[in-house]
Design a protein around this motif. Sequence first.
Motif, PDB file in Angstrom:
ATOM      1  N   ASP A   1       0.837  -1.201   0.000  1.00 31.66           N
ATOM      2  CA  ASP A   1       0.000   0.000   0.000  1.00 31.66           C
ATOM      3  C   ASP A   1       0.871   1.250   0.000  1.00 31.66           C
ATOM      4  O   ASP A   1       1.497   1.591   1.009  1.00 31.66           O
ATOM      5  N   PHE A   2       0.899   1.930  -1.140  1.00 30.82           N
ATOM      6  CA  PHE A   2       1.602   3.202  -1.255  1.00 30.82           C
ATOM      7  C   PHE A   2       0.644   4.283  -1.742  1.00 30.82           C
ATOM      8  O   PHE A   2       1.015   5.185  -2.496  1.00 30.82           O
ATOM      9  N   SER A   3      -0.619   4.172  -1.297  1.00 35.35           N
ATOM     10  CA  SER A   3      -1.631   5.140  -1.704  1.00 35.35           C
ATOM     11  C   SER A   3      -1.339   6.533  -1.161  1.00 35.35           C
ATOM     12  O   SER A   3      -1.632   7.538  -1.831  1.00 35.35           O
ATOM     13  N   ALA A   4      -0.773   6.618   0.031  1.00 38.81           N
ATOM     14  CA  ALA A   4      -0.459   7.937   0.595  1.00 38.81           C
ATOM     15  C   ALA A   4       0.610   8.634  -0.230  1.00 38.81           C
ATOM     16  O   ALA A   4       0.520   9.835  -0.516  1.00 38.81           O
ATOM     17  N   GLN A   5       1.629   7.892  -0.630  1.00 40.42           N
ATOM     18  CA  GLN A   5       2.705   8.471  -1.438  1.00 40.42           C
ATOM     19  C   GLN A   5       2.195   8.904  -2.807  1.00 40.42           C
ATOM     20  O   GLN A   5       2.571   9.963  -3.320  1.00 40.42           O
ATOM     21  N   ALA A   6       1.323   8.094  -3.420  1.00 43.01           N
ATOM     22  CA  ALA A   6       0.780   8.432  -4.737  1.00 43.01           C
ATOM     23  C   ALA A   6      -0.157   9.630  -4.662  1.00 43.01           C
ATOM     24  O   ALA A   6      -0.268  10.396  -5.623  1.00 43.01           O
ATOM     25  N   ALA A   7      -0.839   9.794  -3.526  1.00 41.94           N
ATOM     26  CA  ALA A   7      -1.703  10.955  -3.355  1.00 41.94           C
ATOM     27  C   ALA A   7      -0.885  12.246  -3.311  1.00 41.94           C
ATOM     28  O   ALA A   7      -1.332  13.296  -3.789  1.00 41.94           O
TER      29      ALA A   7
ATOM     30  N   LEU B   1       0.077  -3.722  -6.267  1.00 37.32           N
ATOM     31  CA  LEU B   1       0.504  -2.389  -5.847  1.00 37.32           C
ATOM     32  C   LEU B   1      -0.714  -1.496  -5.687  1.00 37.32           C
ATOM     33  O   LEU B   1      -1.386  -1.141  -6.664  1.00 37.32           O
ATOM     34  N   ARG B   2      -1.006  -1.140  -4.442  1.00 36.87           N
ATOM     35  CA  ARG B   2      -2.136  -0.254  -4.169  1.00 36.87           C
ATOM     36  C   ARG B   2      -1.648   1.193  -4.141  1.00 36.87           C
ATOM     37  O   ARG B   2      -0.767   1.554  -3.348  1.00 36.87           O
ATOM     38  N   THR B   3      -2.210   2.016  -5.020  1.00 36.76           N
ATOM     39  CA  THR B   3      -1.860   3.436  -5.069  1.00 36.76           C
ATOM     40  C   THR B   3      -3.076   4.326  -4.851  1.00 36.76           C
ATOM     41  O   THR B   3      -2.946   5.552  -4.855  1.00 36.76           O
ATOM     42  N   GLY B   4      -4.256   3.723  -4.687  1.00 35.23           N
ATOM     43  CA  GLY B   4      -5.472   4.499  -4.551  1.00 35.23           C
ATOM     44  C   GLY B   4      -5.996   5.038  -5.874  1.00 35.23           C
ATOM     45  O   GLY B   4      -6.974   5.801  -5.895  1.00 35.23           O
ATOM     46  N   TRP B   5      -5.383   4.612  -6.979  1.00 35.53           N
ATOM     47  CA  TRP B   5      -5.756   5.167  -8.277  1.00 35.53           C
ATOM     48  C   TRP B   5      -7.136   4.715  -8.739  1.00 35.53           C
ATOM     49  O   TRP B   5      -7.735   5.326  -9.631  1.00 35.53           O
ATOM     50  N   ASP B   6      -7.667   3.675  -8.140  1.00 32.58           N
ATOM     51  CA  ASP B   6      -8.998   3.206  -8.539  1.00 32.58           C
ATOM     52  C   ASP B   6     -10.084   4.237  -8.240  1.00 32.58           C
ATOM     53  O   ASP B   6     -11.175   4.160  -8.813  1.00 32.58           O
ATOM     54  N   LYS B   7      -9.794   5.210  -7.393  1.00 39.17           N
ATOM     55  CA  LYS B   7     -10.796   6.236  -7.102  1.00 39.17           C
ATOM     56  C   LYS B   7     -11.094   7.100  -8.329  1.00 39.17           C
ATOM     57  O   LYS B   7     -12.120   7.789  -8.376  1.00 39.17           O
ATOM     58  N   PHE B   8     -10.200   7.074  -9.328  1.00 34.85           N
ATOM     59  CA  PHE B   8     -10.400   7.867 -10.539  1.00 34.85           C
ATOM     60  C   PHE B   8     -10.989   7.053 -11.690  1.00 34.85           C
ATOM     61  O   PHE B   8     -11.113   7.558 -12.808  1.00 34.85           O
ATOM     62  N   ALA B   9     -11.357   5.796 -11.452  1.00 33.90           N
ATOM     63  CA  ALA B   9     -11.687   4.879 -12.543  1.00 33.90           C
ATOM     64  C   ALA B   9     -12.875   5.328 -13.392  1.00 33.90           C
ATOM     65  O   ALA B   9     -12.989   4.920 -14.548  1.00 33.90           O
ATOM     66  N   GLU B  10     -13.751   6.162 -12.836  1.00 29.83           N
ATOM     67  CA  GLU B  10     -14.916   6.611 -13.605  1.00 29.83           C
ATOM     68  C   GLU B  10     -14.725   8.001 -14.199  1.00 29.83           C
ATOM     69  O   GLU B  10     -15.664   8.577 -14.754  1.00 29.83           O
TER      70      GLU B  10
END
Length: 266
Positions: free
Chosen positions: A112-118, A148-157
Amino acid sequence: MSLNRTDSGLINTLLDAVAGGTLEIVDLTAPLSSSTPTLKLPAPFVNLIDFSLEAVSAFDEPGPFWKHNNIHTGEHIGTHVDAPSHWISGRDGDDVSQLPLTRLVAPAVVLDFSAQAAEDPDFVLEIDHVKTWEAEHGALPDGGWLLLRTGWDKFAEDADAFLNIDDGGSHTPGISAACAKWLGEETGIAGLGVETVGIDAGNAGAFDPPFPAHYYLLGNNKYGVTLLQNLAQLPPTGALIVVAPLKITGGTASPARVLALVEHGR
């Protein structure tokens, strides 16, 4: 021979765990439609067609008792599996119909590197990031998947936010060239799963070599899975992933349904 509930204790245990809720099935697959974000290559490169449905009949004269459609899509659209034969470094490797089943049903770990990608959409995973994670959680699983979790799925739509393109290129997270080489050559993982449109960072065309995740992973008989969702519902270790591409003879990739099995409470 059909399998009855009395035929296998292991199967019974699995079914009972799912029915009782102690084993959760998590869908990691993005919905596939004409609005699914897709990779856009600059000229002079040629892009794949986007996904679309073509109605053939809908309980009408062409088919009074049924509804069915033709599908039109490129191989590398939506949540999909990259086979080794997709890339020049793996051009003589397996196509998508030849991937061993034991590598498509395998353990998965989530970094989980979602914080870094944010904070930085151009964040790339380095070898030291992985080794620090291993020091806390244990070694990457041989024959398993690194997700690899970056939180990018929040933009999928939102295709514009998902691809995040400006005059400087596409700004989406990924892995560095050094980390790609190390994962490809020095670890026993089956493949890399990401939430972004491809397994490389958005600006990886400028890396050395270009698109190193493709180059080193596919060139070392490893696979990629893209456009994953719901990685936040998985623990760092302990999940089982099921990657199910179509068995396309000669295919370099295939849209896939990707599921994870997670013990409740992990």
